[in-house]
Motif scaffolding. Sequence first.
Motif, short mmCIF file in Angstrom:
data_model
loop_
_atom_site.label_atom_id
_atom_site.label_comp_id
_atom_site.label_asym_id
_atom_site.label_seq_id
_atom_site.Cartn_x
_atom_site.Cartn_y
_atom_site.Cartn_z
N SER A 106 -5.11 -75.79 -86.90
CA SER A 106 -6.15 -76.77 -87.22
C SER A 106 -5.95 -78.09 -86.47
N ALA A 107 -4.84 -78.23 -85.80
CA ALA A 107 -4.49 -79.50 -85.19
C ALA A 107 -4.87 -79.55 -83.72
N HIS A 108 -5.46 -80.66 -83.32
CA HIS A 108 -5.65 -80.92 -81.90
C HIS A 108 -4.29 -81.30 -81.32
N MET A 109 -3.92 -80.68 -80.22
CA MET A 109 -2.64 -80.95 -79.59
C MET A 109 -2.84 -81.54 -78.21
N SER A 110 -1.92 -82.38 -77.80
CA SER A 110 -2.04 -82.97 -76.48
C SER A 110 -0.66 -83.31 -75.92
N TRP A 111 -0.63 -83.46 -74.61
CA TRP A 111 0.56 -83.92 -73.90
C TRP A 111 0.25 -85.29 -73.30
N HIS A 112 1.24 -86.16 -73.42
CA HIS A 112 1.14 -87.50 -72.86
C HIS A 112 2.40 -87.75 -72.04
N ARG A 113 2.34 -88.73 -71.17
CA ARG A 113 3.55 -89.07 -70.41
C ARG A 113 3.66 -90.58 -70.27
N GLN A 114 4.90 -91.01 -70.11
CA GLN A 114 5.16 -92.43 -69.93
C GLN A 114 6.21 -92.62 -68.85
N ALA A 115 5.80 -93.25 -67.77
CA ALA A 115 6.71 -93.56 -66.68
C ALA A 115 7.35 -94.92 -66.94
N PRO A 116 8.50 -95.18 -66.34
CA PRO A 116 9.18 -96.47 -66.56
C PRO A 116 8.28 -97.65 -66.23
N GLY A 117 8.18 -98.57 -67.16
CA GLY A 117 7.39 -99.77 -66.95
C GLY A 117 5.90 -99.59 -67.08
N GLN A 118 5.48 -98.39 -67.48
CA GLN A 118 4.05 -98.13 -67.60
C GLN A 118 3.69 -97.72 -69.03
N GLU A 119 2.41 -97.80 -69.34
CA GLU A 119 1.95 -97.39 -70.66
C GLU A 119 1.90 -95.87 -70.75
N ARG A 120 2.00 -95.38 -71.96
CA ARG A 120 1.87 -93.94 -72.18
C ARG A 120 0.43 -93.54 -71.91
N GLU A 121 0.25 -92.42 -71.20
CA GLU A 121 -1.09 -91.95 -70.89
C GLU A 121 -1.28 -90.50 -71.31
N LEU A 122 -2.53 -90.20 -71.70
CA LEU A 122 -2.90 -88.83 -72.02
C LEU A 122 -2.94 -88.01 -70.73
N VAL A 123 -2.33 -86.83 -70.76
CA VAL A 123 -2.33 -85.93 -69.61
C VAL A 123 -3.28 -84.76 -69.84
N ALA A 124 -3.17 -84.13 -71.01
CA ALA A 124 -3.99 -82.95 -71.29
C ALA A 124 -4.11 -82.77 -72.79
N GLY A 125 -5.24 -82.19 -73.22
CA GLY A 125 -5.44 -81.93 -74.63
C GLY A 125 -6.07 -80.57 -74.84
N ASP A 175 4.83 -87.78 -60.82
CA ASP A 175 4.81 -87.09 -62.12
C ASP A 175 6.06 -87.40 -62.94
N THR A 176 7.01 -88.10 -62.34
CA THR A 176 8.22 -88.46 -63.05
C THR A 176 7.90 -89.32 -64.26
N ALA A 177 8.32 -88.87 -65.43
CA ALA A 177 8.01 -89.56 -66.68
C ALA A 177 8.67 -88.82 -67.83
N VAL A 178 8.62 -89.45 -68.99
CA VAL A 178 8.95 -88.74 -70.23
C VAL A 178 7.65 -88.15 -70.76
N TYR A 179 7.67 -86.87 -71.04
CA TYR A 179 6.48 -86.16 -71.51
C TYR A 179 6.59 -85.94 -73.02
N TYR A 180 5.53 -86.34 -73.72
CA TYR A 180 5.49 -86.27 -75.18
C TYR A 180 4.40 -85.33 -75.65
N CYS A 181 4.70 -84.62 -76.71
CA CYS A 181 3.75 -83.78 -77.40
C CYS A 181 3.19 -84.56 -78.59
N LYS A 182 1.90 -84.43 -78.82
CA LYS A 182 1.26 -85.13 -79.94
C LYS A 182 0.38 -84.17 -80.72
N ALA A 183 0.42 -84.31 -82.02
CA ALA A 183 -0.45 -83.53 -82.91
C ALA A 183 -1.34 -84.48 -83.70
N VAL A 184 -2.59 -84.14 -83.82
CA VAL A 184 -3.51 -84.87 -84.71
C VAL A 184 -3.78 -83.95 -85.90
#
Length: 120
Positions: A31-50, A90-99
């Motif tokens: 039931s949850a929308h899932m997405s991947w986000h990434r955050q590179a050093p010194g930059q804001e976290r951005e949505l990559v895919a959902g 593409d170098t960044a920390v990649y995060y998984c998110k659930a809504v």
Amino acid sequence: QVQLVESGGGVVQPGESLRLSCAASGFTFSSAHMSWHRQAPGQERELVAGITGAGTSTTYVDSVKGRFAISRDNAKGTVHLQINNLKPEDTAVYYCKAVVVTWSGPHDYWGQGTQVTVTS
């Protein structure tokens, strides 16, 4: 208790591929929308895919279209991000998110992240 655990990151060379995984528990995964986000050093976290709960619809940021593919396995409670033709940017920390939607409304949950480093 909601848990999201990412894995699959690493140090790779330009042009190589990685498959990131996120194992979810503690909620109704399908039931949850899932997405991947990434955050590179010194930059804001951005949505990559959902991806929607049923997996029937996906979205991508323009910069990764054609190289990234998000998918999910509702039976296993996992969501994946296939990354092809990796680039240094593409170098960044990649995060998984659930809504997760409950009686009190939608709630966002994040994993701890997995590092992807692309370097020659």
